[in-house]
Design a protein around this motif. Structure first.
Motif, short mmCIF file in Angstrom:
data_model
loop_
_atom_site.label_atom_id
_atom_site.label_comp_id
_atom_site.label_asym_id
_atom_site.label_seq_id
_atom_site.Cartn_x
_atom_site.Cartn_y
_atom_site.Cartn_z
N PHE A 277 -6.49 27.16 68.54
CA PHE A 277 -5.55 27.29 69.65
C PHE A 277 -5.80 26.27 70.77
CE2 PHE A 277 -4.67 31.53 67.79
CZ PHE A 277 -3.29 31.39 67.68
N ARG A 278 -7.05 25.91 70.99
CA ARG A 278 -7.28 24.92 72.06
C ARG A 278 -6.80 23.53 71.65
NH1 ARG A 278 -13.89 24.93 72.20
NH2 ARG A 278 -14.29 23.47 70.49
N ASN A 279 -6.66 23.29 70.34
CA ASN A 279 -6.14 22.01 69.86
C ASN A 279 -4.63 22.01 69.70
OD1 ASN A 279 -8.35 19.95 69.15
ND2 ASN A 279 -9.20 21.87 68.36
N THR A 280 -4.04 23.17 69.44
CA THR A 280 -2.60 23.20 69.16
C THR A 280 -1.77 23.68 70.36
OG1 THR A 280 -2.81 25.42 68.21
CG2 THR A 280 -2.91 23.57 66.68
N VAL A 281 -2.43 24.34 71.30
CA VAL A 281 -1.71 24.80 72.51
C VAL A 281 -2.46 24.22 73.71
CG1 VAL A 281 -0.93 26.81 73.83
CG2 VAL A 281 -1.08 26.96 71.35
N LYS A 282 -2.01 23.04 74.14
CA LYS A 282 -2.76 22.33 75.19
C LYS A 282 -2.68 23.04 76.55
CE LYS A 282 -4.28 18.94 72.66
NZ LYS A 282 -5.68 18.97 72.19
N VAL A 283 -1.50 23.59 76.87
CA VAL A 283 -1.34 24.32 78.14
C VAL A 283 -0.87 25.73 77.80
CG1 VAL A 283 -0.28 24.35 80.43
CG2 VAL A 283 -0.69 22.16 79.27
N PRO A 284 -1.81 26.66 77.63
CA PRO A 284 -1.42 28.03 77.23
C PRO A 284 -0.53 28.69 78.27
CG PRO A 284 -3.80 27.68 77.04
CD PRO A 284 -3.26 26.51 77.79
N ASP A 285 0.41 29.50 77.79
CA ASP A 285 1.34 30.19 78.67
C ASP A 285 0.71 31.51 79.14
OD1 ASP A 285 3.49 31.17 80.04
OD2 ASP A 285 4.95 30.88 78.42
N PHE A 286 -0.28 31.40 80.01
CA PHE A 286 -0.95 32.61 80.49
C PHE A 286 -0.01 33.52 81.29
CE2 PHE A 286 -4.89 29.94 79.93
CZ PHE A 286 -5.35 30.66 78.83
N PRO A 287 0.93 32.97 82.09
CA PRO A 287 1.86 33.87 82.79
C PRO A 287 2.61 34.78 81.80
CG PRO A 287 1.99 31.69 83.74
CD PRO A 287 1.10 31.57 82.54
N GLU A 288 3.03 34.23 80.63
CA GLU A 288 3.72 35.03 79.62
C GLU A 288 2.77 36.09 79.04
OE1 GLU A 288 6.52 36.47 76.78
OE2 GLU A 288 6.66 35.57 78.77
N GLY A 289 1.52 35.70 78.82
CA GLY A 289 0.52 36.64 78.33
C GLY A 289 0.30 37.79 79.29
N ARG A 290 0.26 37.46 80.59
CA ARG A 290 0.05 38.51 81.62
C ARG A 290 1.27 39.42 81.70
NH1 ARG A 290 -2.07 33.68 84.56
NH2 ARG A 290 -4.30 33.72 84.08
N ARG A 291 2.47 38.83 81.55
CA ARG A 291 3.70 39.64 81.59
C ARG A 291 3.70 40.63 80.41
NH1 ARG A 291 8.21 40.43 79.33
NH2 ARG A 291 7.96 38.86 77.70
N ARG A 292 3.31 40.15 79.23
CA ARG A 292 3.28 41.02 78.06
C ARG A 292 2.23 42.12 78.20
NH1 ARG A 292 4.77 37.79 72.62
NH2 ARG A 292 6.43 36.50 73.47
N LEU A 293 1.09 41.76 78.79
CA LEU A 293 0.03 42.75 79.01
C LEU A 293 0.50 43.83 79.98
CD1 LEU A 293 -2.89 43.67 78.50
CD2 LEU A 293 -3.62 42.12 80.34
N GLU A 294 1.20 43.39 81.03
CA GLU A 294 1.74 44.33 82.04
C GLU A 294 2.73 45.29 81.39
OE1 GLU A 294 1.40 46.11 85.27
OE2 GLU A 294 0.33 44.20 85.11
N GLU A 295 3.53 44.76 80.49
CA GLU A 295 4.50 45.58 79.75
C GLU A 295 3.79 46.67 78.94
OE1 GLU A 295 7.11 43.81 76.56
OE2 GLU A 295 8.25 43.22 78.35
N LYS A 296 2.71 46.29 78.28
CA LYS A 296 1.93 47.25 77.48
C LYS A 296 1.35 48.35 78.36
CE LYS A 296 0.33 43.94 73.92
NZ LYS A 296 0.90 42.68 74.36
N ILE A 297 0.82 47.94 79.52
CA ILE A 297 0.21 48.92 80.43
C ILE A 297 1.27 49.89 80.95
CG2 ILE A 297 -0.90 49.18 82.70
CD1 ILE A 297 -2.36 46.47 82.06
N SER A 298 2.47 49.37 81.29
CA SER A 298 3.56 50.24 81.77
C SER A 298 3.94 51.26 80.71
CB SER A 298 4.81 49.42 82.09
OG SER A 298 4.49 48.41 83.01
N LEU A 299 4.03 50.82 79.44
CA LEU A 299 4.36 51.75 78.36
C LEU A 299 3.30 52.83 78.22
CD1 LEU A 299 5.65 49.33 75.54
CD2 LEU A 299 7.00 51.07 76.71
N LEU A 300 2.03 52.41 78.27
CA LEU A 300 0.93 53.36 78.09
C LEU A 300 0.84 54.37 79.23
CD1 LEU A 300 -1.78 50.86 76.81
CD2 LEU A 300 -0.88 52.80 75.51
N ARG A 301 1.35 53.99 80.41
CA ARG A 301 1.28 54.90 81.56
C ARG A 301 2.57 55.71 81.71
NH1 ARG A 301 -1.56 51.94 86.57
NH2 ARG A 301 -1.67 54.11 87.24
N GLY A 302 3.35 55.76 80.63
CA GLY A 302 4.61 56.50 80.65
C GLY A 302 4.38 58.01 80.73
#
Length: 393
Positions: A130-155
Motif C-alpha cells: 500500500f505504501r508503494n501503490t497509494v502514495k497519498v492515502p485517503d485518510f479523511p475517507e477512512g475516518r468517515r467510514r470509521l465514524e459510520e461504523k461507530i454510529s451504527l454500533l451505537r444505535g
C-alpha cells in the motif's frame, strides 16, 4: 521499519506457541503464502519485503513486554523466560519473486522457532504494497467510514453488542491500525459502555490498556493431524492437549477445520462443558449459530452460558444482523478484521500464510467455505474427507 516489536502480533500466536513449547517442542513445519487477489503484482516488492523481514529478525523482546506477558494468568513463567532469549531467524524464511508477478514466501523449520513469523510478515506485505501503490492515502475517507461504523454500533438497543479488533494481518498500515484503535477505544471503550471488547494485537492491548483476545488458530488443529495418535482423532487430540495446557482457561474452540458436522461429532458433552464456547470462521454464520445452539441444547447444556464468536469477513451491518438473531440465546462476541483496519476505499489484499506440512506430512483445512482451504496434495485432501466423512461439494 514496519515492525518494531515482537508483540505486534495476535495473542493466539503466543497461546499456541506456549502449547508448542510444552507439548510439541520437536515439531517441524512448513508454511506457504498466498494472495487470493488476481493480477496483483507483489513480485516487484520482493526486495523491500525481504529487507523488512531482515529488520524483523533483529528484534528481541523488551523487559516491559515480557513483564506484560508474564502478567497474563495463563502465560507460564518458563515460556516468558524462553521468549526472553527468542529471536526470529532469517534462515527459516525465503521470499522469491515469480515470473507471473506473484510472490512465493515459504517458512520452514522448527514450529517453535517459526510460529511468530505469520502475522508480522502479512502486515509487512500489506504495508509495503500500500505504501508503494497509494502514495497519498485517503485518510479523511477512512475516518468517515470509521465514524459510520461507530454510529451504527451505537444505535438503539445495541449497547450490549461488543466487537473486537482482529485486523493486524491485513491492516492498511501500522499507523492507521493504531489510529483506528485509539478512536474506537475513546468512543466505544471503558467510559462509553465498553462496546470494544478488546484487540487481538498484543502490543496495542499493552499500549492502550485494552484486553488482549485470542485462543487458537487453524494451524494448531491442522498440526495435530500429524502430531496426534490417528487422523480421525486429531481434532479431539487438539482439544485434549489444549485443555491439558490451559486447564479450562482460553476455552474457545475453533470449529471449522473439518467443517461444522465433523466439529459437532467431536465436540461432545465433555468438551461442551469444558470449553466456554466456539468460534465461527467459514460458511454461513446464521446456519452455524443455529446448529451450535441446537447441539448445546441436545446435550442439555444451557447455550446462554456459552459464547459464540463470529470472525469471518465481518462488517458492522452483518454483525448487527447476527447480534439481533442470536442475542439472549447465548453469549456473543464479534471479531472484525480487514473491514476495520483496511477500509479506506482501496481493495484490500486477501493474503494468507497457511500451515501446509507438519513433520514431513501434508496437513490441511476442510473449510465450510470453498476456496478457503490451502493444500496442494489432492490425495491427502481426499483422504481427509473420507476419514472425517465429509461430502465433496
Amino acid at each position: 521499519m514496519i515492525i518494531t516489536s515482537l508483540l505486534d502480533t495476535d495473542l493466539y500466536k503466543f497461546t499456541m506457541m506456549q502449547v508448542v513449547l510444552h507439548q510439541f517442542p520437536g515439531a517441524q513445519v512448513e508454511y506457504k503464502f498466498k494472495c487470493r487477489n488476481p493480477g496483483v503484482n507483489l513480485a516487484q516488492f520482493a526486495d523491500e519485503i525481504r529487507d523488512e523481514i531482515r529488520s524483523l529478525c533483529q528484534i528481541t523482546f523488551k523487559e516491559n513486554e515480557l513483564a506484560y506477558l508474564r502478567s497474563m494468568r495463563y502465560i507460564k513463567s518458563d515460556f516468558v523466560d524462553f521468549l526472553g532469549l527468542f529471536q526470529l531467524n532469517e534462515k527459516y524464511i525465503t521470499v522469491t519473486p515469480l515470473p507471473n508477478e506473484e510472490i512465493d514466501i515459504t517458512i520452514q523449520g522448527p514450529w517453535l522457532h517459526t510460529i511468530l513469523f505469520e502475522i508480522p510478515v502479512l502486515a509487512i506485505v500489506n504495508e509495503v504494497y500500500f505504501r508503494n501503490t497509494v502514495k497519498v492515502p485517503d485518510f479523511p475517507e477512512g475516518r468517515r467510514r470509521l465514524e459510520e461504523k461507530i454510529s451504527l454500533l451505537r444505535g438503539d438497543g445495541l449497547h450490549n453488542l461488543k466487537i473486537a479488533d482482529y485486523g493486524t494481518r491485513r491492516r492498511f498500515s501500522k499507523a492507521w491500525h493504531e489510529e483506528v484503535l485509539r478512536v474506537l477505544s475513546n468512543r466505544l471503550g471503558h467510559h462509553q459502555g465498553e462496546q470494544l471488547a478488546g484487540t487481538s494485537n498484543v502490543l496495542a492491548a499493552m499500549r492502550l490498556g485494552l484486553t488482549p483476545l485470542g485462543t487458537m488458530a487453524h494451524e494448531y488443529l491442522q498440526a495435530c493431524q500429524s502430531l496426534g495418535p490417528r487422523l480421525r482423532d486429531s481434532q479431539v487430540f487438539g482439544f485434549e492437549m489444549w485443555a491439558k495446557e490451559y486447564r479450562g482457561d482460553l476455552g474457545i474452540a475453533l470449529s471449522d477445520v473439518y467443517g461444522i458436522g465433523a466439529f459437532l461429532r467431536d465436540f461432545d458433552l465433555y468438551f461442551c462443558k469444558l470449553f466456554d464456547g466456539a468460534r465461527h470462521d467459514s460458511g454461513d454464520p446464521f446456519a452455524w449459530g443455529e446448529r451450535v445452539i441446537e447441539h448445546y441444547r441436545n446435550l442439555r447444556v444451557d447455550p446462554r452460558t456459552k459464547t459464540l464468536i463470529f470472525s469471518d469477513g465481518l462488517n458492522v451491518p452483518r454483525i448487527i444482523e447476527l447480534y439481533e438473531r442470536f442475542r439472549g440465546r447465548c453469549q456473543l462476541a464479534f471479531g472484525i478484521g480487514t473491514n476495520l483496519t483496511n477500509d479506506l476505499g482501496y481493495a484490500p489484499l486477501q493474503v494468507v500464510i497457511k500451515l501446509v506440512r507438519c513433520n514431513g506430512q501434508p496437513v490441511a483445512k476442510l473449510s465450510d467455505t470453498p476456496g478457503k482451504g490451502m493444500c496442494d496434495d489432492e490425495k491427502y485432501l481426499a483422504y481427509l474427507r473420507q476419514v472425517f466423512e465429509i461430502d465433496t461439494v
